[in-house]
Design a protein around this motif. Structure first.
Motif, PDB file in Angstrom:
ATOM      1  N   ARG A 134     -40.431 -20.084  18.247  1.00  0.00           N
ATOM      2  CA  ARG A 134     -39.364 -19.544  17.710  1.00  0.00           C
ATOM      3  C   ARG A 134     -38.207 -19.258  18.797  1.00  0.00           C
ATOM      4  O   ARG A 134     -37.078 -18.781  18.408  1.00  0.00           O
ATOM      5  CB  ARG A 134     -39.791 -18.204  17.027  1.00  0.00           C
ATOM      6  N   ARG A 208     -30.360  -6.341  13.364  1.00  0.00           N
ATOM      7  CA  ARG A 208     -31.602  -7.066  12.651  1.00  0.00           C
ATOM      8  C   ARG A 208     -32.227  -7.299  14.156  1.00  0.00           C
ATOM      9  O   ARG A 208     -33.776  -7.437  13.559  1.00  0.00           O
ATOM     10  CB  ARG A 208     -31.027  -8.293  11.994  1.00  0.00           C
ATOM     11  N   TYR A 209     -31.711  -7.860  14.886  1.00  0.00           N
ATOM     12  CA  TYR A 209     -32.668  -8.495  16.116  1.00  0.00           C
ATOM     13  C   TYR A 209     -32.511  -7.575  17.388  1.00  0.00           C
ATOM     14  O   TYR A 209     -32.878  -8.080  18.411  1.00  0.00           O
ATOM     15  CB  TYR A 209     -31.926 -10.064  16.504  1.00  0.00           C
ATOM     16  N   ASN A 212     -35.802  -8.009  18.674  1.00  0.00           N
ATOM     17  CA  ASN A 212     -36.138  -9.649  18.660  1.00  0.00           C
ATOM     18  C   ASN A 212     -37.374 -10.080  17.902  1.00  0.00           C
ATOM     19  O   ASN A 212     -37.974 -11.192  18.140  1.00  0.00           O
ATOM     20  CB  ASN A 212     -36.116 -10.243  20.082  1.00  0.00           C
ATOM     21  N   SER A 213     -38.017  -9.371  17.121  1.00  0.00           N
ATOM     22  CA  SER A 213     -39.475  -9.656  16.753  1.00  0.00           C
ATOM     23  C   SER A 213     -39.330 -10.586  15.612  1.00  0.00           C
ATOM     24  O   SER A 213     -40.288 -11.081  15.200  1.00  0.00           O
ATOM     25  CB  SER A 213     -40.041  -8.272  15.909  1.00  0.00           C
ATOM     26  N   ASP A 214     -38.237 -10.587  14.930  1.00  0.00           N
ATOM     27  CA  ASP A 214     -38.192 -11.643  13.826  1.00  0.00           C
ATOM     28  C   ASP A 214     -37.250 -12.818  14.051  1.00  0.00           C
ATOM     29  O   ASP A 214     -36.898 -13.439  13.071  1.00  0.00           O
ATOM     30  CB  ASP A 214     -37.684 -10.928  12.492  1.00  0.00           C
ATOM     31  N   GLY A 215     -36.492 -12.910  15.282  1.00  0.00           N
ATOM     32  CA  GLY A 215     -35.704 -14.071  15.411  1.00  0.00           C
ATOM     33  C   GLY A 215     -36.541 -15.303  15.716  1.00  0.00           C
ATOM     34  O   GLY A 215     -37.599 -15.185  16.160  1.00  0.00           O
ATOM     35  N   ASP A 216     -35.795 -16.215  15.355  1.00  0.00           N
ATOM     36  CA  ASP A 216     -36.364 -17.686  15.193  1.00  0.00           C
ATOM     37  C   ASP A 216     -35.255 -18.705  15.233  1.00  0.00           C
ATOM     38  O   ASP A 216     -34.375 -18.861  14.365  1.00  0.00           O
ATOM     39  CB  ASP A 216     -36.881 -18.005  13.859  1.00  0.00           C
ATOM     40  N   ARG A 219     -34.489 -21.141  12.504  1.00  0.00           N
ATOM     41  CA  ARG A 219     -33.566 -20.771  11.163  1.00  0.00           C
ATOM     42  C   ARG A 219     -32.108 -20.906  11.852  1.00  0.00           C
ATOM     43  O   ARG A 219     -31.325 -21.147  10.925  1.00  0.00           O
ATOM     44  CB  ARG A 219     -34.103 -19.097  10.987  1.00  0.00           C
TER      45      ARG A 219
END
Length: 231
Positions: A134, A208-209, A212-216, A219
């Motif tokens: 990711r 939102r990041y 950074n746990s949901d950054g990819d 996407r």
């Protein structure tokens, strides 16, 4: 280890970048395949370039030409990315090319991968990169060697210096062909750097990041592709 290293890299507000060598950062051919015109081009380069700007190298029966503006690209990309080199060439070749590109070991250090590191026949894989997929961006002129990771890749136009598509230079070493003149003034690496900056900004932007746990990056690359189709 991959998860922990990714977390450490992200804390520095960086992502991970995997760079191909051949026809992406440089062009290599066997010395014996050079024509008299190729030799002339090499001599012109050797005449007009000092050690700091050197872009043509001879070694072990091979000759290598670095892509225009590659050093500027590496310097700017290193501020945003933790960088690897990954080639389908041998480990010896990878080590020598990296030394040409990064003689002081500033950018790659021990992050050099070769065909001996591949875990699937004729395929490069992110399983040998110390980072989660990711957070990894790939720049390579070939998609066929990244079939397992196409969503992480930016495909770059292949660079050729020697052979029938090579540039022609005058006696002062200035490019005469439109192709090399454009490459020298605005390399395909400049375009790639623009993508890398955009990816980096989108990945780290906003609350939102914040962790950074949901950054990819996959996407992000998909979003950029959608934006380009709408233009």
């Amino acid at each position: 280890m991959r998860r922990e290293n990714t977390a450490d890299v992200l804390k520095e507000k960086k992502l991970i970048l995997v760079l191909d060598l051949d026809n992406t950062l440089l062009h290599s051919v066997e010395d014996g395949s050079l024509s008299s015109e190729d030799e002339y081009l090499i001599q012109l380069r050797e005449f007009v370039e000092d050690d700091r700007d050197r872009s043509v190298f001879r070694w072990s029966g091979m000759v290598t030409k670095l892509r225009p503006r590659v050093r500027a690209f590496l310097k700017q990309a290193s501020a945003m990315y933790d960088m690897y080199v990954y080639t389908m060439g041998s480990r010896e070749y990878a080590s020598q090319m990296t030394e040409f590109l990064d003689p002081e070991g500033v950018y790659f250090k021990n992050k050099v991968l070769s065909r001996e590191d591949c875990t699937a026949p004729n395929q490069k894989g992110l399983d040998v990169v110390l980072g989660e997929e990711r957070a990894v961006v790939i720049i390579d002129d070939s998609r066929t060697v990244w079939r397992r990771h196409t969503r992480n890749q930016i495909e770059i136009k292949a660079y050729h210096f020697f052979g029938p598509k090579r540039p022609i230079l005058d006696f002062d070493g200035n490019p005469l062909s439109d192709t090399e003149e454009l490459e020298s003034k605005h390399s395909a690496l400049d375009n790639a750097l623009g993508y890398l900056k955009r990816i980096h900004w989108l990945f780290f932007r906003g609350a939102r990041y914040h962790d950074n746990s949901d950054g990819d990056v996959r996407r992000v690359l998909l979003r950029i592709a959608d934006e380009m189709q709408q233009e």
